[in-house]
Design an enzyme around this catalytic site. Sequence first.
Site, PDB file in Angstrom:
ATOM      1  N   ASP A  35      -2.408  -2.023  10.232  1.00 58.68           N
ATOM      2  CA  ASP A  35      -2.744  -1.882   8.809  1.00 58.68           C
ATOM      3  C   ASP A  35      -3.460  -3.109   8.240  1.00 58.68           C
ATOM      4  OD1 ASP A  35      -1.759   0.669   8.471  1.00 58.68           O
ATOM      5  OD2 ASP A  35       0.230   0.005   7.839  1.00 58.68           O
ATOM      6  N   LYS A  77       0.859  -1.202   0.000  1.00 58.11           N
ATOM      7  CA  LYS A  77       0.000   0.000   0.000  1.00 58.11           C
ATOM      8  C   LYS A  77       0.887   1.240   0.000  1.00 58.11           C
ATOM      9  CE  LYS A  77       0.875   1.117   4.521  1.00 58.11           C
ATOM     10  NZ  LYS A  77       1.614   2.280   4.996  1.00 58.11           N
TER      11      LYS A  77
HETATM   12  O1  C5P Z   1       0.411  -2.360  14.564  1.00 55.86           O
HETATM   13  P1  C5P Z   1       1.801  -2.448  14.013  1.00 55.86           P
HETATM   14  O2  C5P Z   1       2.543  -3.646  14.531  1.00 55.86           O
HETATM   15  O3  C5P Z   1       1.870  -2.315  12.539  1.00 55.86           O
HETATM   16  O4  C5P Z   1       2.563  -1.160  14.597  1.00 55.86           O
HETATM   17  C1  C5P Z   1       3.946  -1.129  14.753  1.00 55.86           C
HETATM   18  C2  C5P Z   1       4.290  -0.035  15.744  1.00 55.86           C
HETATM   19  O5  C5P Z   1       4.005   1.247  15.178  1.00 55.86           O
HETATM   20  C3  C5P Z   1       3.504  -0.054  17.028  1.00 55.86           C
HETATM   21  O6  C5P Z   1       4.110  -0.876  17.989  1.00 55.86           O
HETATM   22  C4  C5P Z   1       3.523   1.408  17.459  1.00 55.86           C
HETATM   23  O7  C5P Z   1       4.768   1.710  18.057  1.00 55.86           O
HETATM   24  C5  C5P Z   1       3.490   2.141  16.129  1.00 55.86           C
HETATM   25  N1  C5P Z   1       2.134   2.560  15.727  1.00 55.86           N
HETATM   26  C6  C5P Z   1       1.529   3.623  16.397  1.00 55.86           C
HETATM   27  N2  C5P Z   1       0.269   4.023  16.015  1.00 55.86           N
HETATM   28  C7  C5P Z   1      -0.382   3.425  14.986  1.00 55.86           C
HETATM   29  C8  C5P Z   1       0.238   2.343  14.282  1.00 55.86           C
HETATM   30  C9  C5P Z   1       1.498   1.938  14.687  1.00 55.86           C
HETATM   31  O8  C5P Z   1       2.100   4.192  17.325  1.00 55.86           O
HETATM   32  N3  C5P Z   1      -1.588   3.854  14.636  1.00 55.86           N
END
Ligand code: C5P
Length: 286
Positions: free
Chosen positions: A134, A10
């Site tokens: 995501d 994406k």
């Molecule tokens: O959810 P995901 O594992 O993709 O997110 C990775 C990291 O990115 C999270 O641990 C967090 O530190 C940060 N993040 C965030 N806010 C979001 C998405 C991700 O702070 N909306």
Amino acid sequence: MSIFIRAYAKINWSLSVRGMRPDGYHELDMLMQRIELCDELVFERARRITLEVDGQRLPGGDRNLVTRAAQALNDALGKHMGAHITLKKRIPARAGLGGGSADCAAALLALNKLWNLRLPIKTLTQLGLRLGADVPFCLQNGLCRAQGVGEILTPMPDAPSIPLVMLTPGGGLSTPSVFRAWDACGRPSTDADIPALALALAEGDLARAQLLSHNDLETPAIQLMPEIRSWKERLRALGAPCVRMSGSGSTVFAAFNNAADARAAAAQIPGAILTRTLLETDFEEI
Ligand code: C5P
């Protein structure tokens, strides 16, 4: 029986950070679209869950989002089903292109079918959100506004397929580090008019899209990796009407009015990836 599925990357046309939640995640307002660049996965019935990766070194076992998706389905249903999964990796890692989330969403869809679970997309979305912010978006097609941490999704009218040139400087960036740098650098936050941006894209008006789009994570990402700024400038100088960083970086993408211009620009940049945005009609049912 085996199932083949493509997991599409994406881009974020826009990303505004609206604040921080008590759990440390950030509230976002984004306009996202899937692109032709993809990983390929094959799922076959097996006694255990095993994953074979071709093309990149990735975390194995429980740290891989594909294996975790399989485990999450088993846990939710109290089952112990197995699959041998082959993942051909093309989406760069630590790139802001949602490669891990795309693979995870593809695994949820494919295993739902392979294991004949018949779970509705709503249940897959709830399971997916626990694995990555995501993932819910990756279970959708087309152009989408994503709010909350990424789980509140509003489909936008389809835009024409837009040629893209992209590159991922410096071997990528870690998403948590970029969010931490955003917290530390004064929390730059810009309101983007997402419906107006979606309309500009639907009309193919990339110059207007450039004016309407933002990525609040560009400032902290550039602090961590200054070459992101120079690549943005280089792509603008090559004639791209719209250039942005995707997600938390480090990928920089340039949108062009036609495929010939995109090809000419890509030819100037060794290692650049030439791709395009996907339309809703580009997705095949699995
Ligand atoms: O959810 P995901 O594992 O993709 O997110 C990775 C990291 O990115 C999270 O641990 C967090 O530190 C940060 N993040 C965030 N806010 C979001 C998405 C991700 O702070 N909306």
